[in-house]
Design a protein around this motif. Sequence first.
Motif, short mmCIF file in Angstrom:
data_model
loop_
_atom_site.label_atom_id
_atom_site.label_comp_id
_atom_site.label_asym_id
_atom_site.label_seq_id
_atom_site.Cartn_x
_atom_site.Cartn_y
_atom_site.Cartn_z
N HIS A 1 7.36 -3.27 -0.52
CA HIS A 1 7.02 -2.76 -1.85
C HIS A 1 7.51 -3.72 -2.93
O HIS A 1 7.43 -3.42 -4.10
CB HIS A 1 7.64 -1.37 -2.06
CG HIS A 1 7.08 -0.33 -1.14
ND1 HIS A 1 5.75 0.00 -1.13
CD2 HIS A 1 7.65 0.43 -0.19
CE1 HIS A 1 5.53 0.93 -0.20
NE2 HIS A 1 6.67 1.20 0.39
N PHE B 1 -3.92 -5.36 0.63
CA PHE B 1 -3.63 -4.02 0.14
C PHE B 1 -4.34 -3.02 1.05
O PHE B 1 -5.55 -3.09 1.25
CB PHE B 1 -4.11 -3.85 -1.31
CG PHE B 1 -4.01 -2.43 -1.80
CD1 PHE B 1 -2.76 -1.87 -2.05
CD2 PHE B 1 -5.14 -1.65 -1.98
CE1 PHE B 1 -2.65 -0.55 -2.48
CE2 PHE B 1 -5.05 -0.34 -2.42
CZ PHE B 1 -3.80 0.21 -2.67
N SER C 1 -0.39 4.50 4.69
CA SER C 1 -1.65 3.76 4.65
C SER C 1 -1.90 3.00 5.94
O SER C 1 -2.97 2.43 6.12
CB SER C 1 -1.64 2.80 3.46
OG SER C 1 -0.56 1.90 3.57
N ASP D 1 -5.01 1.08 2.26
CA ASP D 1 -4.93 2.49 1.90
C ASP D 1 -5.82 3.28 2.87
O ASP D 1 -6.92 2.82 3.20
CB ASP D 1 -5.40 2.70 0.45
CG ASP D 1 -5.11 4.12 0.00
OD1 ASP D 1 -4.21 4.76 0.58
OD2 ASP D 1 -5.78 4.60 -0.94
N GLY D 2 -5.30 4.39 3.34
CA GLY D 2 -6.09 5.24 4.24
C GLY D 2 -6.53 4.54 5.50
O GLY D 2 -7.58 4.85 6.06
N ARG E 1 -8.98 1.19 -6.52
CA ARG E 1 -7.83 1.77 -5.81
C ARG E 1 -6.62 0.84 -5.92
O ARG E 1 -5.49 1.28 -6.12
CB ARG E 1 -8.20 1.99 -4.34
CG ARG E 1 -7.14 2.67 -3.52
CD ARG E 1 -6.92 4.11 -3.95
NE ARG E 1 -5.71 4.66 -3.34
CZ ARG E 1 -4.51 4.63 -3.88
NH1 ARG E 1 -4.32 4.04 -5.06
NH2 ARG E 1 -3.46 5.15 -3.28
N THR E 2 -6.85 -0.46 -5.79
CA THR E 2 -5.78 -1.44 -5.93
C THR E 2 -5.21 -1.39 -7.34
O THR E 2 -4.00 -1.42 -7.54
CB THR E 2 -6.30 -2.86 -5.63
OG1 THR E 2 -7.19 -2.80 -4.53
CG2 THR E 2 -5.17 -3.79 -5.32
N VAL F 1 -8.22 -2.48 1.75
CA VAL F 1 -9.03 -2.27 0.56
C VAL F 1 -9.35 -3.60 -0.10
O VAL F 1 -10.47 -3.84 -0.54
CB VAL F 1 -8.28 -1.35 -0.44
CG1 VAL F 1 -9.08 -1.20 -1.73
CG2 VAL F 1 -8.01 0.00 0.19
N GLY G 1 0.84 -1.19 0.00
CA GLY G 1 0.00 0.00 0.00
C GLY G 1 0.87 1.24 0.00
O GLY G 1 2.07 1.15 0.27
N PRO G 2 0.28 2.38 -0.32
CA PRO G 2 1.06 3.61 -0.36
C PRO G 2 1.56 4.01 1.04
O PRO G 2 1.05 3.51 2.03
CB PRO G 2 0.06 4.65 -0.90
CG PRO G 2 -1.29 4.09 -0.61
CD PRO G 2 -1.14 2.61 -0.67
N PHE H 1 -3.01 1.62 -7.81
CA PHE H 1 -1.74 1.50 -7.08
C PHE H 1 -0.80 0.53 -7.79
O PHE H 1 0.36 0.83 -8.04
CB PHE H 1 -1.99 1.03 -5.65
CG PHE H 1 -0.73 0.78 -4.86
CD1 PHE H 1 -0.02 1.84 -4.31
CD2 PHE H 1 -0.25 -0.52 -4.66
CE1 PHE H 1 1.15 1.62 -3.60
CE2 PHE H 1 0.92 -0.74 -3.95
CZ PHE H 1 1.62 0.33 -3.42
N LYS I 1 0.11 0.47 7.24
CA LYS I 1 0.60 -0.91 7.31
C LYS I 1 1.73 -1.07 8.33
O LYS I 1 1.76 -2.03 9.09
CB LYS I 1 1.00 -1.43 5.93
CG LYS I 1 1.89 -0.52 5.13
CD LYS I 1 1.85 -0.87 3.66
CE LYS I 1 2.98 -0.24 2.87
NZ LYS I 1 3.23 1.18 3.12
#
Lengths: 255, 326
Positions: free
Chosen positions: A209, A223, A43, A225-226, A246-247, A230, A39-40, A250, A45
């Motif tokens: 990553h 995954f 996020s 995010d936020g 969203r996935t 997701v 994830g970005p 990304f 994680k």
Amino acid sequence: MTEEPMVRADRVSKSFGSNMVLRSISLEVQRGEVLCMVGPSGSGKSTFLRCINHLEKIDAGRLFVEGELVGYRQKGEKLLELKPKEASLQRRDIGMVFQRFNLFPHMTALENISQAPMRVKGLPKAKAVARAMELMERVGLGDKADHYPAHLSGGQQQRVAIARALAMDPKLMLFDEPTSALDPELVGEVLDVMKGLARSGMTMIVVTHEMGFAREVADSLVFMDGGVIVESGDPREMLANPKEARTQSFLSKVL
Amino acid sequence: MSIPKSAGPNNTAQGEAIKAIPLRHPWRNVIAVVLVLLLALFVVDAAQRPDYGWPEVGKYIFDKRISQAAWVTLSLTVYSMIGAITLGLLIAIMRLSPNPVLNGVAWLYLWIFRGTPVYVQLVFWGIVALIYPVFTIGIPFMDPWITFDNTIFTNLFVTAIIGLALNEAAYMSEIVRAGLLSVDEGQEEAATALAMSWTQTMRFVVVPQAMKIIIPPTGNEVISMLKTTSLVAAIPLSIDLYGVSRGISAVTFTPVPLLIVASLWYLLFTSVLMVGQYFIEKRFSRGSGRRAESSTPDPTPPEIPSPGALPGTVPAPLGNEPGGKG
């Protein structure tokens, strides 16, 4: 007999001030499973990983490791915070590897590895050193035992850090972006050690990553995010055909 | 980007060597000459002035009373610094501990001992024996179980050490705290993740790494303490270097020569300490990860320059000239 999962998160939430970084995260990691979290940045994680060994406290939900509540004790209706001693007892079985290695710079590689078994488990020095040497061999650094971290490359330092975590004989290993601080050419040697570890049946949660590693080694992929999960599922399936928009966006950027 | 032909990998010929005339600094020389002349003028003049009493300086510089007093000054420095470093470390750790009670106590200590002048503190410790002539153990406002005389603060030498150490501990704790805070947070985290307790983390991981930040300013504090010992006159303790030289001059009516004698001894000690500090700093500035004894084939371990190489290697110029007359 239904065995308790190694890690069970039940609607876990966590905020830093007004910033909610984890929103009701629920997941399970079985024994021997390798879970990759992608994830970005920001996020949540890494924060989730740090909650598992109680480096961060969660605000809501319940988090269990081997069926045991992390950081607290349930007494009837009440939840009691654990004493530092009890909390560190829980951490003994959880190894953690950091993005920035965090080796102790004033100790040799061997001393880095033998430190915790000696201080925490009270292992005699000779035994701790022998075991540390064994682990150095296992991560392919048998000839670097007397080196200080400053004399090792990033990849070698991270391998020592993995050996240091393994020295406590953990049941669960947490990897927090273990290759993100490495030169591209050094990533492979660290991933190789991690692959070996996964093959040996270690339960692992890996924030990464490295999609190639996830595809090859992971049993499941999440995954984030936020602060929310997701999408999750089989890594090969998910990397090939992500369902959520969203996935998709990304993965299209990182693959 | 384009690479000019002359710089191609096949062209091994070097470019033309630089033979430039270095930039001249004429004013530096002029100023240096003027300063040397002024110094010479001062020295010649001082040598002839009777007020300096050079024969007296020569007579007292190795006087037994003076050298014994110098020993007292040195002892005061060493003992009070040992006390100050120990207590300072404790207070610094208390300040950083997650326990709010310890934190509050440490803050209060710092507030009081750093917030009042050391001279005032020494005067206070000097009269503590009058305020508390006896110590008692028991229930407050009832007949005490045990009573014993305050013999600690009637010994003025011990009182001086306590007074100096308590004041210095406040400053040392800030130095130690800065050192502890300089250690990367990840170190504490890694130790915690390895299930080490907070005490173990401090003792085996954080404190050893903080030493390299703590040592240089601590050397500075030792030098500062050496001179602060002259304030024990406030207690009043007068067996130290300054006290004794003042005592002698009160009898002989020659204050200036004895001030020079005392200064020369202080300079001697600080010079020795500065040399010592230079070597300790050199050792610790190497960085604990780059110790020479590590059996490494590393071709060129990067040499970290010692921060602010001290002027301590050069003996203070004042130390040479008047003393030579003795």
